[in-house]
Write a protein that holds these residues in place. Structure first.
Motif, mmCIF file in Angstrom:
data_model
loop_
_atom_site.group_PDB
_atom_site.id
_atom_site.type_symbol
_atom_site.label_atom_id
_atom_site.label_comp_id
_atom_site.label_asym_id
_atom_site.label_seq_id
_atom_site.Cartn_x
_atom_site.Cartn_y
_atom_site.Cartn_z
ATOM 1 N N TYR A 9 23.587 2.220 -9.933
ATOM 2 C CA TYR A 9 23.590 3.554 -10.515
ATOM 3 C C TYR A 9 24.324 4.461 -9.530
ATOM 4 O O TYR A 9 23.786 4.810 -8.492
ATOM 5 C CB TYR A 9 22.172 4.071 -10.737
ATOM 6 C CG TYR A 9 21.299 3.224 -11.647
ATOM 7 C CD1 TYR A 9 21.837 2.264 -12.501
ATOM 8 C CD2 TYR A 9 19.936 3.398 -11.657
ATOM 9 C CE1 TYR A 9 21.036 1.509 -13.339
ATOM 10 C CE2 TYR A 9 19.116 2.649 -12.498
ATOM 11 C CZ TYR A 9 19.674 1.704 -13.329
ATOM 12 O OH TYR A 9 18.872 0.952 -14.160
ATOM 13 N N CYS A 11 25.833 8.049 -8.758
ATOM 14 C CA CYS A 11 25.573 9.404 -9.233
ATOM 15 C C CYS A 11 26.087 10.450 -8.253
ATOM 16 O O CYS A 11 26.289 10.167 -7.077
ATOM 17 C CB CYS A 11 24.073 9.628 -9.407
ATOM 18 S SG CYS A 11 23.243 8.476 -10.524
ATOM 19 N N ARG A 89 19.843 3.454 -16.580
ATOM 20 C CA ARG A 89 20.735 4.419 -15.931
ATOM 21 C C ARG A 89 20.470 5.857 -16.384
ATOM 22 O O ARG A 89 20.313 6.758 -15.574
ATOM 23 C CB ARG A 89 22.184 4.014 -16.214
ATOM 24 C CG ARG A 89 23.217 4.783 -15.451
ATOM 25 C CD ARG A 89 24.599 4.160 -15.636
ATOM 26 N NE ARG A 89 24.763 3.076 -14.672
ATOM 27 C CZ ARG A 89 24.847 1.787 -14.986
ATOM 28 N NH1 ARG A 89 24.800 1.394 -16.228
ATOM 29 N NH2 ARG A 89 24.989 0.877 -14.048
ATOM 30 N N TYR A 106 26.604 11.021 -13.909
ATOM 31 C CA TYR A 106 26.643 9.561 -13.854
ATOM 32 C C TYR A 106 27.572 9.062 -14.947
ATOM 33 O O TYR A 106 27.965 9.815 -15.845
ATOM 34 C CB TYR A 106 25.241 8.951 -13.999
ATOM 35 C CG TYR A 106 24.692 8.999 -15.396
ATOM 36 C CD1 TYR A 106 24.770 7.882 -16.233
ATOM 37 C CD2 TYR A 106 24.111 10.153 -15.912
ATOM 38 C CE1 TYR A 106 24.274 7.920 -17.528
ATOM 39 C CE2 TYR A 106 23.617 10.198 -17.203
ATOM 40 C CZ TYR A 106 23.700 9.082 -18.007
ATOM 41 O OH TYR A 106 23.224 9.135 -19.294
ATOM 42 N N ASP A 108 28.290 5.768 -17.777
ATOM 43 C CA ASP A 108 27.695 4.600 -18.425
ATOM 44 C C ASP A 108 28.659 4.055 -19.471
ATOM 45 O O ASP A 108 29.458 3.195 -19.181
ATOM 46 C CB ASP A 108 26.341 4.974 -19.030
ATOM 47 C CG ASP A 108 25.503 3.766 -19.408
ATOM 48 O OD1 ASP A 108 25.895 2.618 -19.117
ATOM 49 O OD2 ASP A 108 24.436 3.960 -20.014
#
Length: 161
Positions: A9, A11, A89, A106, A108
């Motif tokens: 993840y 970020c 996520r 973030y 995805d």
């Protein structure tokens, strides 16, 4: 039963979070014991792992660093698959944003060049961003970003891709 593969993840946070608070959040978020977590600054990972046995395995491995622009912290959280099944996520970003009162970027499944930002109230925006070195600047978002009045609002970002 087959679980997910390990993942990461990556970020950006609108505020720097101190290591102790980040550690406490990750322990609580993933419900793991201390022995399964590593948290370290990007520039000091090697030093911080010197005393750790070479065969040590961490279920969650987090590194962080300071950045500039509309974000002040970049962090990467590697998680084993069984933990990714537990906290995905988007849920991770939502929990982080709410817990620390920040907005979190973030990526995805967005189209190339677009990202998702979670605001502290849990709402989601799609954004476009310029990045150079460690400077991250939003230039468009599907709605106004609190505290960042100069960002162009473009609801069409939801339809791109």
């Amino acid at each position: 039963m087959t679980g997910s593969e390990a993942t990461g993840y990556d970020c950006l946070s609108s505020r720097m979070v101190v290591k102790g608070a980040l550690r406490a959040f990750l322990l609580d978020c993933f419900e793991i014991p201390e022995s399964q977590l590593f948290v370290g600054h990007d520039d000091r990972v090697g030093e911080e792992l010197e005393e750790v046995p070479e065969d040590a395995v961490f279920s969650v491995f987090c590194t962080y660093r300071e950045v500039c622009g509309h974000f002040t912290m970049s962090f990467s959280v590697g998680v084993e698959g069984w933990l990714a099944d537990r906290v995905g996520r988007q849920e991770f970003a939502e929990r982080f944003a709410a817990h620390f009162g920040v907005y979190v970027l973030y990526g995805d499944t967005e189209p190339p060049g677009l990202w998702t930002v979670i605001l502290e109230d849990g709402s989601r925006l799609r954004v476009a961003m310029d990045e150079e070195d460690d400077r991250y600047e939003l230039w468009a978002a599907t709605a106004a970003v609190p505290g960042l009045p100069g960002i162009r609002v473009d609801e069409g970002l939801w339809r791109r891709g």
